[in-house]
Design an enzyme around this catalytic site. Structure first.
Site, PDB file in Angstrom:
ATOM      1  N   GLU A   1       2.284   2.162  -1.774  1.00 58.75           N
ATOM      2  CA  GLU A   1       2.034   2.742  -0.556  1.00 58.75           C
ATOM      3  C   GLU A   1       2.471   2.070   0.639  1.00 58.75           C
ATOM      4  OE1 GLU A   1      -1.955   4.561  -0.330  1.00 58.75           O
ATOM      5  OE2 GLU A   1      -1.413   6.026  -2.048  1.00 58.75           O
TER       6      GLU A   1
ATOM      7  N   GLU B   1      -0.255   6.968  -8.901  1.00 60.89           N
ATOM      8  CA  GLU B   1      -1.703   6.997  -8.775  1.00 60.89           C
ATOM      9  C   GLU B   1      -2.025   8.392  -8.406  1.00 60.89           C
ATOM     10  OE1 GLU B   1      -2.809   3.826  -6.053  1.00 60.89           O
ATOM     11  OE2 GLU B   1      -4.300   5.334  -5.172  1.00 60.89           O
TER      12      GLU B   1
HETATM   13  C1  GAL Z   1      -4.583   5.318  -2.415  1.00 62.11           C
HETATM   14  C2  GAL Z   1      -4.606   3.545  -2.325  1.00 62.11           C
HETATM   15  C3  GAL Z   1      -5.654   2.928  -3.135  1.00 62.11           C
HETATM   16  C4  GAL Z   1      -6.936   3.551  -2.705  1.00 62.11           C
HETATM   17  C5  GAL Z   1      -6.809   5.147  -2.888  1.00 62.11           C
HETATM   18  C6  GAL Z   1      -8.038   5.643  -2.491  1.00 62.11           C
HETATM   19  O1  GAL Z   1      -3.762   5.524  -1.385  1.00 62.11           O
HETATM   20  O2  GAL Z   1      -3.270   3.459  -3.056  1.00 62.11           O
HETATM   21  O3  GAL Z   1      -5.556   1.627  -2.951  1.00 62.11           O
HETATM   22  O4  GAL Z   1      -7.094   3.245  -1.159  1.00 62.11           O
HETATM   23  O5  GAL Z   1      -5.924   5.666  -2.025  1.00 62.11           O
HETATM   24  O6  GAL Z   1      -8.018   7.276  -2.700  1.00 62.11           O
END
Ligand code: GAL
Length: 849
Positions: A472, A548
């Site tokens: 990200e 993710e």
């Molecule tokens: C994502 C990020 C993670 C965590 C997550 C929480 O955007 O990559 O590190 O912050 O959100 O939902």
């Protein structure tokens, strides 16, 4: 399904998601469906083998790899006041002359410093501070505004034998947080400026031979690398390595297997470095051994000369007939013993562990391991655990992976940093695939150095199927697409050079249309289910997976969302940008072209407290809590990721005072139909939707609820939740009752309270004290409560919804560790105390410096 909604008019692009959390947007009681329930805790995996350290296993004579973990002295320094920082930086001239640093000389008095062993994380020992700037670090006082608790000094004495003169002696750190300065015998040796990559320094010129030597490190956690709990201190292993002046290059030995029908060809490469005083003619041999230690192939390259101060690459091939392939079900490993010889004399050697397998991402058919389609059923994980913070004994890595495997996981992503060697090693040995991620997405020298260390260190590990160059990065993904494209291309190219066998990706929270994504072999999407289909349609030749996903949230054992208590119900709730477990897996698990994905997160982690801030000190994204106790969603995955029939009924049935209330009752199961009975009365049978769950509303009355799961019309599994009586006794159980007496191994003790019929009380929150005696010590406690601010290090802990965890570590003396648990204080109830004995058996100690 519960969902947090973002307020109208605020779009995600206008404001970061983290800001939303901090502002508390959407966190009203009505924005989450307030329901309540209870789920059982699964027996966590017991009996995974004791981990040998990856580094130690690599050692082959005449090389020595000595553990430098025991016997350190520690003291806080100061981030702004040199007078309280050993006078460091008091004037101008600290670095003016070589050899003037008194704190790494014999005469320095460290008698008042604290004695401790590594790995060590001082952040977990600190109190919590109510300071919103510190929330990503779990409200720990670290950073430039906390100079008193952000700098630590470590000091140790070690002996070097007279016979070591002429060898190369290197100090090697597997990782430390952060900004480490290393001094030896008065001399500044070097620095490392990130929290995750390993670093090493050649001490040969600075050592006293046949004498005592002194090493001191200043560790400065004033800056951070991430937005999550990162710990502080030397939280991974430290080694002293002794080699001949003619030796193998660090992480230069590679074994690359290509499978062809029933055999595999091994391409063997290494580099020999000559730090001696004359040119040498050397030969390299490879001995390939199977898991039982039987030699199954050998190879050698022609002798070559290596100039004084130079290095030479050596290569050979070997073939393996009918290799035992590495897979998630059968993680077969081989090792290659690489030996450098001159005139028949072994000068250096090392053992490289590797696996034979093929891994392929296909744009139309998803992921293939050994030619067979396999969906990646992964979780993202940070590296901290209850009680110990970032300083995990090796065994805990195995324990954590065991929990994730138990729910059917077959992969982990090392979000968002290079992992510790023991996490990778445990994946290799347990059969978990890995997406291995570096911290800094940059082609600057630091970014490339971190990437290079990661790829070189782990490129022989069969578990790794994918390198990730970051997570990200707004500017790299789109804001300055051209810059991103260049950085991405340099990083991907470097990965390919160092490891031509693996594909490269990153976790992108955008549309992957421009910037850094241009360079990727495989496209990873973070969240936002609208992007992957469209991307796949427009780019039918580029493989796609979920880097993710989810970010579902829940508090273990809580069945009502209550912003006043910072709890989230267990019925698959989610943050605005995320997807419930059911949503994401229904999406990723049903598209043939999709390789699968990684849910955020396997374990809860300290810091980034979501969805609530203070007093929450950790996130609630975990499918299991900080201790590894399963939340109910664990069983969603177990049903749809696991291979066995499964059935899980929740909530618990202890709702005293709520008689007559309608309670949502859910069942996660992969059976065909489920019937629910309340006190023997059927509420009917329901068909289980594929990748879904079944639910009823049941009026609460004390007694029991029972789920009956059917397959082919027959009852295959049943599960019951009974209203328990009040707690009358404490119960202790351990993941293993026999551990190694090596000063490193741990037993993980579960603490429960039971009623008079021996049933665990799911709502018990008693405060319990622990007495530990004998051949071990308590190194940490936890209970999985995201809102609990009790110390991780004291010998007491309250249960949270029926559970707490105590981590016991052996000493190097074989014997028994005895733990006694008794209620602390008076809360009107009597609890019978409990005792448990862990046997510690004599074990081979790792060689120490
Ligand atoms: C994502 C990020 C993670 C965590 C997550 C929480 O955007 O990559 O590190 O912050 O959100 O939902």
């Amino acid at each position: 399904m519960a969902r947090l909604y973002v307020e109208k008019g605020i779009s995600m692009s206008m404001i970061s998601r983290r800001d939303l959390i901090y502002m508390g947007v959407g966190l009203t009681a009505s924005s989450l469906l307030a329901r309540s329930a209870w789920g059982r805790t699964a027996a966590l995996l017991a009996g995974t083998p004791q981990a040998g350290s990856a580094e130690a296993l690599a050692t082959v004579a005449p090389r020595e790899q000595l553990l430098l973990d025991f016997g350190w002295k520690f003291q806080f320094g100061h981030g702004t006041d040199p007078a309280r920082d050993l006078g460091f930086g008091m004037g101008q001239g600290d670095f003016a002359k070589t050899g003037d640093f008194a704190f790494s000389k014999a005469k320095f008095d460290d008698s008042k410093w604290r004695a401790l062993d590594l790995p060590h994380d001082w952040a977990v020992e600190l109190p919590f501070v109510r300071d919103e700037e510190q929330n990503s670090h779990g409200y720990k006082p670290l950073g430039r505004r906390y100079p008193e608790t952000s700098v630590g000094w470590y000091r140790r004495e070690f002996e070097i034998g007279a016979s070591d003169l002429g060898r190369r002696i290197t100090v090697e750190f597997d990782g430390a947080f952060r900004s480490v300065l290393v001094f030896v015998n008065g001399c500044f040796i070097g620095r490392s400026d990130n929290g995750y990559a390993p670093f090493r320094f050649d001490l040969t010129d600075f050592l006293s031979y046949g004498a005592k030597n002194y090493i001191t490190m200043r560790v400065d956690a004033s800056f951070g690398d991430g937005w999550f709990y990162e710990g502080a201190g030397i939280y991974r292993h430290v080694w002293l390595t002794k080699t001949d002046a003619l030796h193998l290059g660090k992480w230069d030995s590679t074994v690359r297997a290509s499978v062809d029908g029933d055999s595999a060809t091994l391409k063997l490469d290494t580099v020999v470095e000559n730090q001696g005083k004359q040119a040498e003619s050397a030969k390299v041999t490879w001995k390939i051994q199977d898991a039982a230690g039987k030699t199954v192939a050998t190879a050698e390259g022609p002798a070559q000369s290596i100039a004084e101060g130079g290095s030479t690459a050596f290569t050979a091939t070997a073939s393996l007939a009918n290799p035992a392939l590495w897979s998630v079900d059968e993680p077969n490993l081989y090792s290659a013993i690489v030996t450098v010889e001159t005139d028949g004399k072994t000068r250096d050697a090392e053992r490289i562990s590797f696996g034979v397998r093929t891994a392929k991402f296909d744009a139309e058919k998803g992921f293939f391991l050994n030619g067979k389609p396999l969906k990646i059923q992964g979780t993202c994980n940070h590296q901290d655990h209850a009680g110990v913070g970032a300083a995990l004994p090796d065994r805990l890595q195995w324990f954590r992976l065991g929990v994730l495997r138990e729910m059917g996981g077959n992969a982990v992503r090392t979000s968002h940093n290079m992992p510790t060697p023991e996490w990778v090693d445990a994946c290799d040995r347990m059969g978990m695939m890995m997406m291995c991620e570096t911290r800094q997405m940059s082609s600057n020298p630091e970014g490339l150095a971190q990437l290079e260390a990661m790829v070189k260190r782990y490129r022989n590990s069969p578990s790794i199927i994918l390198w990730s160059i970051g997570n990200e990065e707004g500017q790299m993904q789109s804001a300055m697409a051209e810059q991103g494209a260049k950085v991405g291309s340099t990083m991907v190219q470097r990965c390919h050079e160092l490891d031509p066998t693996r594909v490269v990706s990153a976790a992108v929270n955008g549309d992957n249309k421009k910037g850094v994504s241009d360079a990727f072999d495989v496209i990873g999407f973070n969240y936002n289910l609208k992007f992957p289909d469209e991307y796949h349609k427009k780019n039918p030749t580029r493989p796609v997976y979920g880097s993710e996903t989810s970010s579902a949230i829940s508090t273990r054992g809580e069945y009502a969302t209550n912003p006043l208590r910072n709890t989230v119900n267990a019925y698959d709730s989610v943050v605005p940008w995320g997807e419930t477990a059911e949503e994401w897996w229904t999406f990723y698990g049903t598209r043939e072209w999709m390789a699968g994905g990684f849910a955020w997160t396997g374990f809860d982690y300290r810091g980034e407290p979501t969805p609530y801030g203070w007093p929450s000190i950790n996130s609630q994204f975990g499918i299991v809590d900080m201790c590894g106790f399963p939340k109910d969603t664990f069983y969603y995955y177990k049903a749809w990721w696991g291979k066995e029939p499964s059935l899980h009924l929740f909530p618990h049935w202890n709702f005293e005072g709520r008689e007559g209330d309608e309670i949502p009752v859910w069942v996660y199961s992969n059976l065909e139909e489920v019937e629910l009975l309340v006190n023997g009365k059927s509420l009917g049978k329901k068909k289980v939707p594929h990748l879904g769950h079944v639910e009823w509303k049941a009026k609460y009355e004390p007694g029991a609820i029972e789920a009956r799961g059917f397959k082919g019309g027959k009852v295959a599994l049943t599960e019951k939740r009974e209203t328990t009586g009040p707690g009358v006794a404490i119960r202790l159980s351990a993941d293993r009752t026999e551990i190694n007496a090596d000063g490193e191994d741990v037993a993980i003790v579960k603490v429960e309270v039971v009623d008079k019929e021996g049933r665990a009380v799911p709502t018990a929150n008693n405060f319990i004290g622990f007495k530990v005696s004998g051949a071990g010590k308590l190194i940490g406690v936890g209970n999985g409560d995201p809102n609990c601010q009790e110390s991780d290090k004291e010998s007491k802990r309250s249960l949270f919804n029926g559970l707490a965890q105590v981590i016991l570590q052996s000493t190097k003396r074989a014997g028994e560790i005895r733990i006694e648990a008794a209620k602390e204080g008076w809360d009107g109830a009597e609890l019978m105390p409990a005792k448990l004995t862990i046997t510690t058996k004599e074990a081979e100690l790792r060689p120490e410096a």
